[in-house]
Design a protein around this motif. Structure first.
Motif, PDB file in Angstrom:
ATOM      1  N   GLY A  79       0.803  -1.219   0.000  1.00 23.71           N
ATOM      2  CA  GLY A  79       0.000   0.000   0.000  1.00 23.71           C
ATOM      3  C   GLY A  79       0.834   1.266   0.000  1.00 23.71           C
ATOM      4  N   ILE A  80       2.029   1.194  -0.561  1.00 30.87           N
ATOM      5  CA  ILE A  80       2.918   2.359  -0.621  1.00 30.87           C
ATOM      6  C   ILE A  80       2.622   3.119  -1.909  1.00 30.87           C
ATOM      7  CG2 ILE A  80       5.324   3.114  -0.843  1.00 30.87           C
ATOM      8  CD1 ILE A  80       6.106   0.645   0.841  1.00 30.87           C
ATOM      9  N   GLN A  81       2.293   4.401  -1.770  1.00 29.03           N
ATOM     10  CA  GLN A  81       1.987   5.210  -2.949  1.00 29.03           C
ATOM     11  C   GLN A  81       3.110   6.173  -3.301  1.00 29.03           C
ATOM     12  OE1 GLN A  81      -1.899   6.898  -2.353  1.00 29.03           O
ATOM     13  NE2 GLN A  81      -2.860   4.882  -2.371  1.00 29.03           N
ATOM     14  N   GLU A  82       3.973   6.480  -2.332  1.00 29.35           N
ATOM     15  CA  GLU A  82       5.099   7.373  -2.603  1.00 29.35           C
ATOM     16  C   GLU A  82       6.215   6.627  -3.316  1.00 29.35           C
ATOM     17  OE1 GLU A  82       3.982   9.153   1.594  1.00 29.35           O
ATOM     18  OE2 GLU A  82       3.865   7.168   0.725  1.00 29.35           O
ATOM     19  N   ASN A  83       7.142   7.398  -3.886  1.00 28.92           N
ATOM     20  CA  ASN A  83       8.318   6.809  -4.516  1.00 28.92           C
ATOM     21  C   ASN A  83       9.354   6.482  -3.452  1.00 28.92           C
ATOM     22  OD1 ASN A  83       7.267   6.906  -7.110  1.00 28.92           O
ATOM     23  ND2 ASN A  83       7.939   9.006  -7.392  1.00 28.92           N
ATOM     24  N   LEU A  84      10.240   5.546  -3.788  1.00 32.54           N
ATOM     25  CA  LEU A  84      11.204   5.042  -2.820  1.00 32.54           C
ATOM     26  C   LEU A  84      12.635   5.233  -3.290  1.00 32.54           C
ATOM     27  CD1 LEU A  84       9.511   1.620  -1.982  1.00 32.54           C
ATOM     28  CD2 LEU A  84       9.321   3.774  -0.709  1.00 32.54           C
ATOM     29  N   SER A  85      13.493   5.537  -2.333  1.00 37.88           N
ATOM     30  CA  SER A  85      14.935   5.533  -2.530  1.00 37.88           C
ATOM     31  C   SER A  85      15.455   4.339  -1.744  1.00 37.88           C
ATOM     32  CB  SER A  85      15.549   6.833  -2.007  1.00 37.88           C
ATOM     33  OG  SER A  85      16.956   6.734  -2.007  1.00 37.88           O
ATOM     34  N   ILE A  86      16.127   3.424  -2.434  1.00 40.09           N
ATOM     35  CA  ILE A  86      16.587   2.182  -1.816  1.00 40.09           C
ATOM     36  C   ILE A  86      18.101   2.083  -1.982  1.00 40.09           C
ATOM     37  CG2 ILE A  86      16.426  -0.333  -1.865  1.00 40.09           C
ATOM     38  CD1 ILE A  86      13.603   0.197  -3.256  1.00 40.09           C
ATOM     39  N   GLU A  87      18.792   1.918  -0.851  1.00 37.54           N
ATOM     40  CA  GLU A  87      20.248   1.728  -0.874  1.00 37.54           C
ATOM     41  C   GLU A  87      20.547   0.421  -0.159  1.00 37.54           C
ATOM     42  OE1 GLU A  87      22.786   4.990   0.094  1.00 37.54           O
ATOM     43  OE2 GLU A  87      21.250   6.440  -0.491  1.00 37.54           O
ATOM     44  N   SER A  88      21.245  -0.458  -0.851  1.00 31.51           N
ATOM     45  CA  SER A  88      21.522  -1.781  -0.313  1.00 31.51           C
ATOM     46  C   SER A  88      22.999  -2.109  -0.505  1.00 31.51           C
ATOM     47  CB  SER A  88      20.655  -2.813  -1.043  1.00 31.51           C
ATOM     48  OG  SER A  88      20.743  -4.077  -0.436  1.00 31.51           O
ATOM     49  N   SER A  89      23.590  -2.736   0.511  1.00 32.76           N
ATOM     50  CA  SER A  89      24.988  -3.141   0.389  1.00 32.76           C
ATOM     51  C   SER A  89      25.206  -4.435   1.158  1.00 32.76           C
ATOM     52  CB  SER A  89      25.933  -2.052   0.898  1.00 32.76           C
ATOM     53  OG  SER A  89      25.690  -1.809   2.270  1.00 32.76           O
ATOM     54  N   ASN A  90      26.203  -5.175   0.702  1.00 32.60           N
ATOM     55  CA  ASN A  90      26.576  -6.440   1.332  1.00 32.60           C
ATOM     56  C   ASN A  90      27.935  -6.292   1.998  1.00 32.60           C
ATOM     57  OD1 ASN A  90      24.312  -7.773   0.164  1.00 32.60           O
ATOM     58  ND2 ASN A  90      25.440  -7.986  -1.746  1.00 32.60           N
ATOM     59  N   ASN A  91      28.140  -7.007   3.100  1.00 35.96           N
ATOM     60  CA  ASN A  91      29.461  -7.032   3.708  1.00 35.96           C
ATOM     61  C   ASN A  91      30.226  -8.284   3.255  1.00 35.96           C
ATOM     62  OD1 ASN A  91      28.368  -9.112   5.223  1.00 35.96           O
ATOM     63  ND2 ASN A  91      28.870  -8.234   7.213  1.00 35.96           N
ATOM     64  N   PHE A  92      29.809  -8.825   2.126  1.00 33.68           N
ATOM     65  CA  PHE A  92      30.432  -9.997   1.518  1.00 33.68           C
ATOM     66  C   PHE A  92      30.356  -9.826   0.001  1.00 33.68           C
ATOM     67  CE2 PHE A  92      25.961 -10.787   2.062  1.00 33.68           C
ATOM     68  CZ  PHE A  92      25.565 -11.476   0.928  1.00 33.68           C
ATOM     69  N   PRO A  93      31.139 -10.562  -0.761  1.00 38.25           N
ATOM     70  CA  PRO A  93      31.143 -10.371  -2.212  1.00 38.25           C
ATOM     71  C   PRO A  93      29.784 -10.661  -2.848  1.00 38.25           C
ATOM     72  CG  PRO A  93      33.032 -11.674  -1.528  1.00 38.25           C
ATOM     73  CD  PRO A  93      32.132 -11.545  -0.323  1.00 38.25           C
ATOM     74  N   THR A  94      29.350  -9.768  -3.721  1.00 40.28           N
ATOM     75  CA  THR A  94      28.106  -9.940  -4.463  1.00 40.28           C
ATOM     76  C   THR A  94      28.383 -10.769  -5.713  1.00 40.28           C
ATOM     77  OG1 THR A  94      27.347  -7.805  -3.650  1.00 40.28           O
ATOM     78  CG2 THR A  94      26.233  -8.656  -5.604  1.00 40.28           C
ATOM     79  N   ALA A  95      27.428 -11.598  -6.096  1.00 37.41           N
ATOM     80  CA  ALA A  95      27.536 -12.431  -7.299  1.00 37.41           C
ATOM     81  C   ALA A  95      28.760 -13.343  -7.261  1.00 37.41           C
ATOM     82  CB  ALA A  95      27.539 -11.573  -8.551  1.00 37.41           C
ATOM     83  N   ALA A  96      29.053 -13.880  -6.068  1.00 34.09           N
ATOM     84  CA  ALA A  96      30.200 -14.777  -5.916  1.00 34.09           C
ATOM     85  C   ALA A  96      29.761 -16.165  -5.445  1.00 34.09           C
ATOM     86  CB  ALA A  96      31.195 -14.177  -4.929  1.00 34.09           C
ATOM     87  N   GLY A  97      28.475 -16.470  -5.582  1.00 36.55           N
ATOM     88  CA  GLY A  97      27.975 -17.770  -5.167  1.00 36.55           C
ATOM     89  C   GLY A  97      27.601 -17.861  -3.704  1.00 36.55           C
ATOM     90  N   LEU A  98      27.486 -16.719  -3.028  1.00 41.71           N
ATOM     91  CA  LEU A  98      27.131 -16.711  -1.601  1.00 41.71           C
ATOM     92  C   LEU A  98      25.683 -16.292  -1.364  1.00 41.71           C
ATOM     93  CD1 LEU A  98      30.397 -15.182  -0.128  1.00 41.71           C
ATOM     94  CD2 LEU A  98      29.634 -17.567   0.003  1.00 41.71           C
ATOM     95  N   ALA A  99      24.843 -16.361  -2.376  1.00 46.75           N
ATOM     96  CA  ALA A  99      23.396 -16.131  -2.259  1.00 46.75           C
ATOM     97  C   ALA A  99      23.036 -14.703  -1.880  1.00 46.75           C
ATOM     98  CB  ALA A  99      22.779 -17.137  -1.295  1.00 46.75           C
ATOM     99  N   SER A 100      23.740 -13.739  -2.463  1.00 43.80           N
ATOM    100  CA  SER A 100      23.417 -12.337  -2.156  1.00 43.80           C
ATOM    101  C   SER A 100      22.010 -11.958  -2.600  1.00 43.80           C
ATOM    102  CB  SER A 100      24.437 -11.385  -2.786  1.00 43.80           C
ATOM    103  OG  SER A 100      24.455 -11.516  -4.192  1.00 43.80           O
ATOM    104  N   SER A 101      21.467 -12.619  -3.617  1.00 44.47           N
ATOM    105  CA  SER A 101      20.096 -12.298  -4.033  1.00 44.47           C
ATOM    106  C   SER A 101      19.098 -12.722  -2.959  1.00 44.47           C
ATOM    107  CB  SER A 101      19.750 -12.932  -5.374  1.00 44.47           C
ATOM    108  OG  SER A 101      19.766 -14.341  -5.290  1.00 44.47           O
ATOM    109  N   SER A 102      19.378 -13.815  -2.243  1.00 43.59           N
ATOM    110  CA  SER A 102      18.445 -14.255  -1.207  1.00 43.59           C
ATOM    111  C   SER A 102      18.329 -13.219  -0.101  1.00 43.59           C
ATOM    112  CB  SER A 102      18.852 -15.612  -0.626  1.00 43.59           C
ATOM    113  OG  SER A 102      20.026 -15.529   0.157  1.00 43.59           O
ATOM    114  N   SER A 103      19.451 -12.719   0.373  1.00 46.01           N
ATOM    115  CA  SER A 103      19.402 -11.717   1.447  1.00 46.01           C
ATOM    116  C   SER A 103      18.940 -10.367   0.924  1.00 46.01           C
ATOM    117  CB  SER A 103      20.768 -11.587   2.120  1.00 46.01           C
ATOM    118  OG  SER A 103      21.788 -11.301   1.177  1.00 46.01           O
ATOM    119  N   GLY A 104      19.281 -10.036  -0.310  1.00 51.72           N
ATOM    120  CA  GLY A 104      18.865  -8.756  -0.884  1.00 51.72           C
ATOM    121  C   GLY A 104      17.359  -8.637  -1.029  1.00 51.72           C
TER     122      GLY A 104
END
Length: 143
Positions: A79-104
């Motif tokens: 039910g969110i009608q406003e626009n969103l600013s989303i900032e996401s970061s990992n403390n481990f390598p992204t796209a290295a086989g450690l399932a960063s998409s699951s936590s993201g």
């Protein structure tokens, strides 16, 4: 609430499921066995903004259609009608086989629910996360 920050740890499959059920939204056809990697985390901050929806992952803007569609889905479900600013970061390598998409995707779903002030169960948040990535259903539950 104008801004929230949430964290999720990646969930790495030890025994992977093969295939998806017909007619479902990222529902596995078979069971899997996974572990949540404590100590590794995705940290996602979501804020209302007067500009257009934006997402930045590890300092890099993400303009993919997949992400835009998922954000639109979450905004509708929460039910969110406003626009969103989303900032996401990992403390481990992204796209290295450690399932960063699951936590993201788990962090993004949980963050939108929290920002909207919704009172959903972990099972309901897991179902929202699963739409983004089938593996994102698991990290919502920790452990």
């Amino acid at each position: 609430m104008r801004s929230v920050t949430v964290k999720a740890s990646p969930s790495l499959a030890l025994v992977k499921y093969w295939g998806k059920k017909e007619g479902g939204i990222n529902i596995p056809a078979t069971s899997s066995c996974a572990v949540t990697l404590q100590g590794l985390e995705t940290r996602t901050t979501i804020s209302y903004t007067s500009g257009e929806d934006t997402i930045v992952i590890n300092g890099v803007p993400d303009t993919s259609n997949r992400m835009k569609l998922y954000i639109d889905f979450l905004k509708t479900e929460c039910g969110i009608q406003e626009n969103l600013s989303i900032e996401s970061s990992n403390n481990f390598p992204t796209a290295a086989g450690l399932a960063s998409s699951s936590s993201g995707y788990a962090a993004l779903a949980a963050g939108c629910v929290k920002l909207a002030g919704k009172q959903l169960s972990k099972k309901e948040i897991s179902a929202l996360a699963r739409v983004g990535s089938a593996s994102a259903a698991r990290p919502v539950f920790d452990g």
